[in-house]
Scaffold this active site. Sequence first.
Site, PDB file in Angstrom:
ATOM      1  N   GLY A 137       0.825  -1.205   0.000  1.00 45.03           N
ATOM      2  CA  GLY A 137       0.000   0.000   0.000  1.00 45.03           C
ATOM      3  C   GLY A 137       0.854   1.248   0.000  1.00 45.03           C
ATOM      4  N   LYS A 168       0.661  -7.173 -11.696  1.00 42.80           N
ATOM      5  CA  LYS A 168      -0.616  -7.778 -12.066  1.00 42.80           C
ATOM      6  C   LYS A 168      -1.786  -7.053 -11.422  1.00 42.80           C
ATOM      7  CE  LYS A 168      -3.343 -10.872 -13.829  1.00 42.80           C
ATOM      8  NZ  LYS A 168      -3.663 -10.655 -15.257  1.00 42.80           N
ATOM      9  N   LYS A 189      -2.076  -4.717 -25.415  1.00 47.00           N
ATOM     10  CA  LYS A 189      -1.384  -5.993 -25.260  1.00 47.00           C
ATOM     11  C   LYS A 189      -0.002  -5.945 -25.890  1.00 47.00           C
ATOM     12  CE  LYS A 189      -3.375  -7.426 -23.073  1.00 47.00           C
ATOM     13  NZ  LYS A 189      -4.472  -7.522 -22.163  1.00 47.00           N
TER      14      LYS A 189
END
Length: 607
Positions: free
Chosen positions: A99, A602, A485
Amino acid sequence: MCGIVGAVCERDVYAILIEGLKRLEYRGYDSAGLSLLNNGNITTQKTIGKVVDLENLFGESLPSGTVGIAHTRWATHGVPSSINSHPHTSGPISVVHNGIIENHSELRKEITEQGIKFSSNTDSEVIAHLINLNVCTSNSLREAATKALSRLDGAYAICVISTDDPGKIIGARSGSPLVVGLGIGENFMASDQMALRQVTDRFVYLEEGDVAEVTKEDFSIFNQNGVLVERDVTQINELDQSSEKGEYKHFMEKEIYEQPKAIINTLDGRLSGDDVLNNIFGLGSSEIFKKVKRIQIVACGTSLHAGRVAANWFSSISELPTQIDYASEYRYRNPHVDEDSLFVTISQSGETADTLAGLRYAKGKNYLSSLCICNVPTSSLARETDYSIFTNAGPEIGVASTKAFTTQLVALMLLALSLAKSRGRNPKLRARVVAALRALPEILLESLKLRDTIVEIAPDIATKDNALFLGRGIFYPIAKEGALKLKEISYIHAEAYPAGELKHGPLALIDEDIPVIAMAPDSEIAEKLVSNLEEVKARGGILYVFSDPSISMEIESGKLIKMPKCDFLLTPIIYTIPLQILSYEVALLRGTDIDQPRNLAKSVTVE
Ligand code: M6R
């Protein structure tokens, strides 16, 4: 983005921590570290690089310790370095943190004024010092940690150990996820249950503001008011094959090929005859949908692209207007909320900080209700939203989103159909789409067979510095997804445009060095699109066109690739497949780190 693992056991925890970090590494990967508590001493090792670099520090002699915490980092404050890696220590205390602490500068100043020296440039180090400063006025490590946490603004998931209070880990969450894993005579903590699947399948998910005290025999959880609370234990039954690449070279490749099965799972139990079942978004959702007059979508990255495609479906199938925003922008534009608006978030992870913040902001507005499309049922987003549908795609490990995207599209189509059904709109069209959805996995298999053709064109693109993706209407977001992508995993600069916009500027870029990748399905504007592509040809552009078999075009430089036939409304899903394969093959040729591309994580759990 960063990952946390903790373990308190009878046995040595080093191997558990390392395996856990490896399972989390896809989330953040510029440095790693761990602290082990052994015979009243804490040993801390940290390094820049990957988890394997951390392992290499220890060589053949595996360290001992029955209590430990570990971290894999994706730098936000302070460059990636071994000093800035976690754990951070202060006196008897060792802490790992996910965080961002927003008031770290003022806390650092205050702590420095008390004569304490900082070793790193991170925001996280203040937590270690604050806990240490509170130790002498507290009865326990948990009390010291709770006092320290009350000083923090921002988001955190932390795990703390101390030589003064050995045999336990204190964990806490606010804005970043943390889970307790339950073993037999041993317990664990992690920022994602996936890190602990090798040691347990029973989990307790901490709620916002919770502080947990975990020993090897027991655990207790205190809510944000310090009250001892009971939290449900969840047993995870699914088989854990997520950490195995099997026959595939990369997780991304594996996840591309998993799409037909993943879509079967998304549809499973949600269709009946030629319509969607009622209440597939939760009990009462079909009733609520009757009232919906407008939709607001908030998401990031690939998930946002899915939302952009769906906005077309909400219009044509559900007959509803949609507003769509980047989650990072939404709450800063002072949005006006019309009566009876449905707030929809889309997220693979369900932990994306901006999307979660968007939901929390929306809860203070006069939305009719909130709904999420998510792949992780135990995520914060899923738990905080009124209604939800899970894409059931299985864990997605590759940073580049593939099966999450196509299953989100399927789930969003189910939403368009459900809204139309509740509102009594377009029964024939609904039946047509349901039949097309049932046929979709088979057509996807056909799409995957295009790989050999794509392997032939990949070298032409792999040698270029730029690429342009074109699509019109519902295919513009697919062009954007194709460009995202390609840039994400091959580091080739790629942009997307609605093909009709070319002559308003981007046509100036066209020459033999910028491959143009276009999607030409059989739509009512197919002819117009072909004219746009002719404009590219006329300027010497190299064209790679994925097209419906009915479209005829002479391409001298480049290639025309015929796509399998499918209902037009679902073509975006089919045409996504070759774009994923293309970016994968290009990245393979360029030798990039496909599953963990540079600078990315991710799950983006910081704003
Ligand atoms: O977990 P989420 O779907 O909320 O993640 C949103 C984006 O960070 C994500 O889609 C990102 O754009 C992908 N890495 C793109 O492939």
